[in-house]
Design a protein around this motif. Structure first.
Motif, PDB file in Angstrom:
ATOM      1  N   PHE B 111       0.800  -1.235   0.000  1.00  0.00           N
ATOM      2  CA  PHE B 111       0.000   0.000   0.000  1.00  0.00           C
ATOM      3  C   PHE B 111       0.827   1.277   0.000  1.00  0.00           C
ATOM      4  O   PHE B 111       0.529   2.199  -0.735  1.00  0.00           O
ATOM      5  CB  PHE B 111      -1.005   0.010   1.164  1.00  0.00           C
ATOM      6  N   ASN B 112       1.865   1.308   0.865  1.00  0.00           N
ATOM      7  CA  ASN B 112       2.726   2.492   0.953  1.00  0.00           C
ATOM      8  C   ASN B 112       1.943   3.786   1.159  1.00  0.00           C
ATOM      9  O   ASN B 112       2.201   4.797   0.515  1.00  0.00           O
ATOM     10  CB  ASN B 112       3.610   2.624  -0.296  1.00  0.00           C
ATOM     11  N   LEU B 113       0.990   3.725   2.076  1.00  0.00           N
ATOM     12  CA  LEU B 113       0.251   4.935   2.416  1.00  0.00           C
ATOM     13  C   LEU B 113       1.028   5.718   3.470  1.00  0.00           C
ATOM     14  O   LEU B 113       1.791   5.138   4.233  1.00  0.00           O
ATOM     15  CB  LEU B 113      -1.134   4.576   2.977  1.00  0.00           C
ATOM     16  N   LEU B 114       0.817   7.031   3.498  1.00  0.00           N
ATOM     17  CA  LEU B 114       1.441   7.851   4.530  1.00  0.00           C
ATOM     18  C   LEU B 114       0.659   7.676   5.829  1.00  0.00           C
ATOM     19  O   LEU B 114      -0.534   7.971   5.886  1.00  0.00           O
ATOM     20  CB  LEU B 114       1.465   9.328   4.110  1.00  0.00           C
ATOM     21  N   ALA B 115       1.365   7.177   6.847  1.00  0.00           N
ATOM     22  CA  ALA B 115       0.693   6.823   8.100  1.00  0.00           C
ATOM     23  C   ALA B 115       0.145   8.041   8.827  1.00  0.00           C
ATOM     24  O   ALA B 115      -0.812   7.942   9.583  1.00  0.00           O
ATOM     25  CB  ALA B 115       1.659   6.067   9.011  1.00  0.00           C
ATOM     26  N   GLN B 116       0.752   9.212   8.606  1.00  0.00           N
ATOM     27  CA  GLN B 116       0.336  10.409   9.338  1.00  0.00           C
ATOM     28  C   GLN B 116      -0.665  11.253   8.557  1.00  0.00           C
ATOM     29  O   GLN B 116      -0.928  12.390   8.917  1.00  0.00           O
ATOM     30  CB  GLN B 116       1.551  11.263   9.724  1.00  0.00           C
ATOM     31  N   ARG B 117      -1.167  10.701   7.460  1.00  0.00           N
ATOM     32  CA  ARG B 117      -2.207  11.394   6.712  1.00  0.00           C
ATOM     33  C   ARG B 117      -3.454  10.538   6.705  1.00  0.00           C
ATOM     34  O   ARG B 117      -3.374   9.313   6.625  1.00  0.00           O
ATOM     35  CB  ARG B 117      -1.774  11.605   5.257  1.00  0.00           C
ATOM     36  N   THR B 118      -4.604  11.182   6.698  1.00  0.00           N
ATOM     37  CA  THR B 118      -5.855  10.442   6.605  1.00  0.00           C
ATOM     38  C   THR B 118      -5.987   9.861   5.201  1.00  0.00           C
ATOM     39  O   THR B 118      -5.183  10.154   4.309  1.00  0.00           O
ATOM     40  CB  THR B 118      -7.046  11.385   6.833  1.00  0.00           C
ATOM     41  N   ALA B 119      -7.034   9.044   5.029  1.00  0.00           N
ATOM     42  CA  ALA B 119      -7.325   8.513   3.699  1.00  0.00           C
ATOM     43  C   ALA B 119      -7.433   9.675   2.718  1.00  0.00           C
ATOM     44  O   ALA B 119      -6.835   9.661   1.634  1.00  0.00           O
ATOM     45  CB  ALA B 119      -8.617   7.712   3.733  1.00  0.00           C
ATOM     46  N   LEU B 120      -8.170  10.701   3.125  1.00  0.00           N
ATOM     47  CA  LEU B 120      -8.343  11.874   2.257  1.00  0.00           C
ATOM     48  C   LEU B 120      -6.980  12.510   1.946  1.00  0.00           C
ATOM     49  O   LEU B 120      -6.671  12.812   0.792  1.00  0.00           O
ATOM     50  CB  LEU B 120      -9.255  12.899   2.934  1.00  0.00           C
ATOM     51  N   ALA B 146     -15.290   7.803  -2.700  1.00  0.00           N
ATOM     52  CA  ALA B 146     -16.643   7.267  -2.845  1.00  0.00           C
ATOM     53  C   ALA B 146     -16.661   6.188  -3.928  1.00  0.00           C
ATOM     54  O   ALA B 146     -17.278   5.143  -3.777  1.00  0.00           O
ATOM     55  CB  ALA B 146     -17.618   8.388  -3.190  1.00  0.00           C
ATOM     56  N   GLN B 147     -15.923   6.430  -5.010  1.00  0.00           N
ATOM     57  CA  GLN B 147     -15.900   5.453  -6.105  1.00  0.00           C
ATOM     58  C   GLN B 147     -15.281   4.123  -5.715  1.00  0.00           C
ATOM     59  O   GLN B 147     -15.636   3.087  -6.244  1.00  0.00           O
ATOM     60  CB  GLN B 147     -15.123   6.016  -7.297  1.00  0.00           C
ATOM     61  N   VAL B 148     -14.311   4.142  -4.793  1.00  0.00           N
ATOM     62  CA  VAL B 148     -13.717   2.874  -4.372  1.00  0.00           C
ATOM     63  C   VAL B 148     -14.438   2.319  -3.150  1.00  0.00           C
ATOM     64  O   VAL B 148     -13.970   1.368  -2.523  1.00  0.00           O
ATOM     65  CB  VAL B 148     -12.198   2.991  -4.098  1.00  0.00           C
ATOM     66  N   GLY B 149     -15.569   2.918  -2.797  1.00  0.00           N
ATOM     67  CA  GLY B 149     -16.394   2.390  -1.716  1.00  0.00           C
ATOM     68  C   GLY B 149     -15.977   2.844  -0.336  1.00  0.00           C
ATOM     69  O   GLY B 149     -16.289   2.203   0.654  1.00  0.00           O
ATOM     70  N   LEU B 150     -15.238   3.943  -0.249  1.00  0.00           N
ATOM     71  CA  LEU B 150     -14.769   4.402   1.062  1.00  0.00           C
ATOM     72  C   LEU B 150     -15.246   5.818   1.373  1.00  0.00           C
ATOM     73  O   LEU B 150     -14.575   6.557   2.088  1.00  0.00           O
ATOM     74  CB  LEU B 150     -13.234   4.352   1.120  1.00  0.00           C
ATOM     75  N   GLY B 151     -16.431   6.146   0.849  1.00  0.00           N
ATOM     76  CA  GLY B 151     -16.964   7.482   1.050  1.00  0.00           C
ATOM     77  C   GLY B 151     -17.016   7.914   2.501  1.00  0.00           C
ATOM     78  O   GLY B 151     -16.801   9.077   2.819  1.00  0.00           O
ATOM     79  N   ASP B 152     -17.258   6.945   3.400  1.00  0.00           N
ATOM     80  CA  ASP B 152     -17.399   7.300   4.820  1.00  0.00           C
ATOM     81  C   ASP B 152     -16.085   7.209   5.590  1.00  0.00           C
ATOM     82  O   ASP B 152     -16.064   7.344   6.810  1.00  0.00           O
ATOM     83  CB  ASP B 152     -18.426   6.372   5.485  1.00  0.00           C
ATOM     84  N   PHE B 153     -15.004   6.945   4.894  1.00  0.00           N
ATOM     85  CA  PHE B 153     -13.752   6.687   5.599  1.00  0.00           C
ATOM     86  C   PHE B 153     -12.695   7.759   5.365  1.00  0.00           C
ATOM     87  O   PHE B 153     -11.528   7.566   5.692  1.00  0.00           O
ATOM     88  CB  PHE B 153     -13.191   5.315   5.200  1.00  0.00           C
ATOM     89  N   ALA B 154     -13.119   8.879   4.790  1.00  0.00           N
ATOM     90  CA  ALA B 154     -12.159   9.909   4.392  1.00  0.00           C
ATOM     91  C   ALA B 154     -11.287  10.376   5.549  1.00  0.00           C
ATOM     92  O   ALA B 154     -10.103  10.653   5.381  1.00  0.00           O
ATOM     93  CB  ALA B 154     -12.893  11.099   3.782  1.00  0.00           C
ATOM     94  N   GLY B 155     -11.860  10.434   6.755  1.00  0.00           N
ATOM     95  CA  GLY B 155     -11.132  10.978   7.887  1.00  0.00           C
ATOM     96  C   GLY B 155     -10.313   9.960   8.651  1.00  0.00           C
ATOM     97  O   GLY B 155      -9.629  10.296   9.617  1.00  0.00           O
ATOM     98  N   ARG B 156     -10.357   8.701   8.221  1.00  0.00           N
ATOM     99  CA  ARG B 156      -9.611   7.664   8.940  1.00  0.00           C
ATOM    100  C   ARG B 156      -8.145   7.661   8.538  1.00  0.00           C
ATOM    101  O   ARG B 156      -7.795   7.936   7.402  1.00  0.00           O
ATOM    102  CB  ARG B 156     -10.189   6.293   8.592  1.00  0.00           C
ATOM    103  N   TYR B 157      -7.322   7.295   9.494  1.00  0.00           N
ATOM    104  CA  TYR B 157      -5.896   7.105   9.211  1.00  0.00           C
ATOM    105  C   TYR B 157      -5.676   5.656   8.768  1.00  0.00           C
ATOM    106  O   TYR B 157      -6.465   4.771   9.127  1.00  0.00           O
ATOM    107  CB  TYR B 157      -5.077   7.414  10.463  1.00  0.00           C
ATOM    108  N   GLN B 165      -9.239  -2.148   2.656  1.00  0.00           N
ATOM    109  CA  GLN B 165      -9.583  -0.717   2.623  1.00  0.00           C
ATOM    110  C   GLN B 165      -8.344   0.117   2.314  1.00  0.00           C
ATOM    111  O   GLN B 165      -8.409   1.090   1.550  1.00  0.00           O
ATOM    112  CB  GLN B 165     -10.197  -0.302   3.959  1.00  0.00           C
ATOM    113  N   LYS B 166      -7.206  -0.273   2.883  1.00  0.00           N
ATOM    114  CA  LYS B 166      -5.965   0.467   2.585  1.00  0.00           C
ATOM    115  C   LYS B 166      -5.674   0.396   1.093  1.00  0.00           C
ATOM    116  O   LYS B 166      -5.276   1.390   0.474  1.00  0.00           O
ATOM    117  CB  LYS B 166      -4.788  -0.143   3.354  1.00  0.00           C
TER     118      LYS B 166
END
Ligand SMILES: Nc1ncnc2c1ncn2[C@@H]1O[C@H](COP(=O)(O)OP(=O)(O)OP(=O)(O)O)[C@@H](O)[C@H]1O
Ligand SMILES: [Mg+2]
Lengths: 218, 333
Positions: B111-120, B146-157, B165-166
């Protein structure tokens, strides 16, 4: 001595300690951060990998960190005088404190940035991020909790060093403890000073831990 | 650019471009990592048609990730040419390369997501790098989440999201700049089978909707089968075969391909004189079943998916050779 006499002395000394430590901490943080970022970037395999530059920076940091503070204090007297126009007082003490803290901060920053996973940096590179963008938008923000911790450690260290700086007339809590507690056998002052120092260090550490854990979303 | 290298006659016929300029063209590409004796890729000539979902499959160390790193501009070829939408990737100025990179989406195994940034915040990052104003990039990121099905998860880390989900966040991030090319390197390898299937479905759907060229790197034949139109098989840094997925899986021409196909061969008891064969059939209609029965075949395992029916047959040894004919007939039926 009575509390009424000790109290203003303590207050004055605490203020002097802040006057020495805070400007030094801020300057050292800025310069140490820059040096730490350069150390990380020039590492082998880094974004600006450059072995000779990395070696030189590494050596400077190591020398700076291995030099005992009391020696640095004396060595820096001419330099301090050049910059502040004097070699005594809290303003003058700020100079050696800053110089001593820079390599310390640089090493901690280097460690903090090194712990940012390579995959995240690679992701940013693949997005077309420039080196500057990777530093400002990925490396520093991702390492923020560790950077806050390192700032805390540096502050605690500077509070300790500032006591020694008192020896060249910088004033502050260390100076108070030595002048009254040690030289005049005023045990009350000694104990009060040590207590204030302890509270200060504890307070800084507690605040730092709290800020770091708040900033960490891992 | 060399005209000779570009002439279609030097390219494998199965991989001829569907439109004038292919999405990707590797021409005799070689890449050796510093300090390595063996090249990670050598003499690689391959076309990835525009609008295709192309699988890159091979064993560990085959050079799959190296191929992706070349496309994504993380590495440059030592020799040969890589043309991306007709442009020589090796000749780009660093500004042009970054421009190119910002229009190539990359999805990672871990995934290589930034851990200190939210999904958004993760999805807006590529736009932030391009200097898109905050309001616009956040609106776009919300749309993508929203298109990937995570419309409600924008604020999650990321730490508050499951693996699947990641990866959805990873996909939304890869699409933020509206790329024409999406690369997924083992994007489902860290996920359980059900979650993997969901991610592959999402990738396939997005590819169709957005008319992307999708390159899917994997070591699992199921992934190729479930999600690709074309496939290239790599081994030890070389291309062993390539073509349309259905045809290639139906008639694997190379031992490496067969080995990869057999990697998930079912545990079955074969009668004496029986052999196990793997075929991809268009369907299992009564016609096909009758043809199979005529050969004395026993269906051991059949799994339907968009590319056809994946079938394991226990066949009399003597009939095994006739399978090719049957398969052709079945696919054409
Ligand atoms: N950064 C590197 N430095 C040196 N050698 C490397 C590097 N990256 C990959 N290699 C080598 O290049 C070859 C191809 O590696 P690559 O990562 O492309 O394989 P892969 O097909 O993606 O394998 P896997 O399925 O295990 O991910 C391997 O022999 C590998 O050891
Ligand atoms: Mg790989």
């Amino acid at each position: 001595m009575s509390w009424a006499e000790i109290w203003p002395l303590l207050w004055q000394a605490t203020l002097e300690t802040f006057q020495m430590v805070l400007p030094a901490a801020l300057m050292a943080e800025v310069l140490g951060l820059a040096l730490g970022v350069l150390l990380t970037l020039t590492r082998p395999g880094g974004l600006l990998a450059n072995r000779p530059v990395n070696r030189v920076l590494d050596a400077i940091v190591n020398i700076g960190r291995s030099l005992p503070f009391i020696i640095l204090l004396v060595l820096l007297i001419p330099f301090t005088r050049l910059i502040t126009g004097t070699s005594i007082g809290s303003t003058a003490a700020t100079v050696p404190l800053t110089i001593a803290a820079i390599p310390f901060v640089a090493r901690l920053v280097d460690g903090a940035l090194y712990s940012v996973p390579g995959g995240v940096i690679e992701a940013a590179r693949a997005m077309g991020a420039s080196t500057g963008q990777i530093v400002s938008k990925v490396l520093l923000p991702e390492a923020r909790p560790a950077l806050i911790q390192s700032f805390t450690v540096m502050l605690v260290n500077l509070i300790g060093y500032s006591a020694m700086a008192g020896a060249i007339g910088g004033g502050g809590l260390g100076d108070l403890a030595i002048r009254y507690g040690h030289q005049r056998f005023e045990t009350d002052v000694m104990i009060a000073t040590v207590l204030v120092l302890l509270l200060l260090v504890q307070g800084v550490q507690w605040l730092g831990d709290w800020a770091a854990s708040r900033a960490d979303h891992r | 650019m060399s005209d000779i290298a570009l002439s279609p006659s030097t390219l494998p016929p199965s991989a001829l471009p569907t439109s004038a300029v292919p999405a990707l063209q590797f021409i005799d590409v070689r890449k050796t990592y510093p300090g390595q004796a063996q090249p990670a890729l050598r003499d690689l000539t391959l076309i990835v048609p525009r609008g295709s979902r192309t699988g890159i499959i091979g064993r560990s160390g085959a050079g799959k990730s190296t191929l992706v790193r070349l496309i994504s501009g993380l590495e440059t070829p030592d020799a040969g040419q890589l043309l991306i939408a007709g442009q020589d990737a090796g000749q780009l100025s660093s500004k042009a390369r970054r421009e190119r990179q910002s229009h190539t989406g990359l999805v990672f195994q871990h995934f290589n997501l930034l851990a200190q940034r939210t999904a958004l915040g993760n999805v807006t990052l590529p736009l932030e790098l391009l200097g898109v104003p905050r309001e616009r990039r956040e609106a776009r990121a919300r749309e993508l989440l929203a298109q990937v099905g995570l419309g409600d998860f924008a604020g999650r880390y990321p730490a508050q999201l499951s693996g699947g989900q990641k990866q959805r966040v990873g996909i939304a991030r890869a699409l933020a700049t509206d790329p024409d090319l999406l690369l997924a390197d083992e994007a489902t390898s860290a996920l359980d089978p059900e979650t993997s299937a969901g991610i592959l479905e999402l990738l396939t759907q997005l590819q169709r909707e957005r008319d992307l060229t999708l390159v899917i790197v994997t070591h699992q034949m199921e992934v190729v089968r479930a999600a690709t139109t074309h496939v290239a098989v790599l081994d030890a840094g070389q291309l062993v075969e390539s073509g349309e997925t259905r045809a290639l899986l139906g008639h694997p021409g190379h031992e490496v391909t067969r080995a990869l196909l057999d990697a998930h061969r079912p545990e079955v008891q074969l009668a004496p004189g029986e052999v196990l064969r793997h075929v991809n059939l268009k369907d299992l209609s009564s016609q096909t079943l009758a043809a199979l029965a005529g050969l004395g075949a026993r269906i051991v395992l059949a799994e339907a998916h968009p590319q056809g029916v994946d079938t394991w047959l226990a066949l009399p040894e003597a009939q095994a050779g006739l399978l090719a004919a049957l398969n052709l007939q079945a696919v054409g039926a």
